[in-house]
Design an enzyme around this catalytic site. Structure first.
Site: not given
Length: 344
Positions: A228-229, A204, A102, A141, A18-19
């Site tokens: 992700g990225r 991750n 986050c 997460k 999730p970004m």
């Protein structure tokens, strides 16, 4: 097979992280097409959901072709998280995910995201409130800890499992690292090898190539990998990793026709979902990554970020296909530091 509640995933699944400002439905669509096994929405503020904030509510949009799909929420208030879990439940995703990872200041200063790593009792209360408030499987997460002196992921994993969560994704950095330096998966491996842990553990952080995916799979023994990225502007990463894991061989990098096809799909879904002007504007951040590696692309890229209609963009994309027909792309190298996003 990997089981999360009533969700059955393939052996060693690949998850799309999730970004924030990235993992919207248009982006998720092209990642799903290219092999993502489980995806998540952008993270959603529990307070925003309760206030009926338009942006937060729009992030609840999910589509059947995305399944299995999880909706991720964050917050630092037990009642707000419980109410948000009930709202998410009504949308009927496949699971509810909680963000305790986050690291950005605007989230941490509200006692949410990675801030909760400093108060594991509160993390447990917030998680338990969500588990009680939804019929969905709940996953989490998080990160290794607040900083290198307070890595507490083993305690966190055990206590969260005791609340009834169905899986745990661990980013191999502390909050203080933000997205800098290297992730340390040795701590993730210790969680996976903990005899008390029975839920799936996903790793991750820094997975940017098929070789690294295989290396980390073998070295750390996780149940799957969250990416992700490395997927930004390159949704083919999922397909390439799966092919390499099964055959030991590399797929040929996508050619210009494949790249333009994905750009068009991403663009048209963006306009469909967000509306004409916002959809076109939101796509502008993606062109550079999709077209990275092409020589002398600056002029075309400038056109893409200045024209104002879908028809004009399609025309520029046609020009790009003609200009670079037959161009042989090299295997991708990812500049992770310049692909940072707000959270994930």
């Amino acid at each position: 097979m990997i089981q999360i509640g009533n969700i059955t995933l393939p052996e060693f699944p690949l998850l799309l992280a999730p970004m924030e400002d990235v993992s919207d439905p248009p982006f998720r669509a092209v990642c799903k097409d290219n092999g993502a096994d489980l995806m998540y929405t952008e993270f959603i503020s529990s307070e925003g959901l309760i206030r009926d904030a338009m942006k937060s509510r729009q992030k609840l949009d999910i589509f059947d072709y995305e399944r299995p799909i999880g909706i991720q929420i964050f917050g630092g208030d037990e009642e707000a998280m419980a109410l948000s879990a009930q709202i998410v439940d009504a949308v009927n995703p496949d699971l509810l995910d909680i963000n305790f990872g986050c690291p950005v200041k605007k989230v941490v200063t509200k006692g949410a995201g990675a801030a909760v790593l400093k108060d594991v009792d509160m993390m447990v209360k917030l998680t338990a409130a969500c588990v009680r408030s939804t019929k969905l499987p709940v996953t989490v997460k998080t990160r290794l800890g607040w900083d290198t002196e307070s890595i507490n992921i083993n305690e966190v994993a055990e206590r969260l499992q005791d609340t009834g969560i169905s899986a745990l994704s661990i980013h191999g950095r502390t909050r203080s690292q933000l997205y800098k330096g290297h992730s340390d998966w040795s701590h993730i491996a210790r969680v996976k090898n903990n005899p008390r842990i029975s839920i799936p553990i996903f790793g991750n952080g820094d997975i940017d190539s098929p070789e690294k995916a295989l290396e980390y799979k073998n070295r750390y023994g996780v149940d799957g990998i969250m990416i992700g990225r490395a997927a930004i502007g390159y949704p083919w990463i999922f397909r390439e990793i799966k092919h390499f894991l099964s055959t030991g061989e590399h797929l040929t990098p996508p050619d210009i026709v494949q790249r333009v096809d994905v750009i068009r799909k991403h663009l048209h879904r963006s306009v469909e979902w967000k509306g004409l002007t916002p959809g076109i504007n939101e796509m502008r951040r993606h062109y550079n990554n999709y077209l990275k590696g092409l020589p002398n692309i600056k002029e075309f890229r400038l056109k893409l970020v200045t024209v104002k209609t879908v028809e004009e963009i399609d025309y520029v994309l046609d020009e790009i296909m003609k200009q670079y027909q037959g161009y042989q792309f090299e295997r991708r190298t990812v500049d992770m530091d310049n692909m940072a996003y707000n959270c994930g």
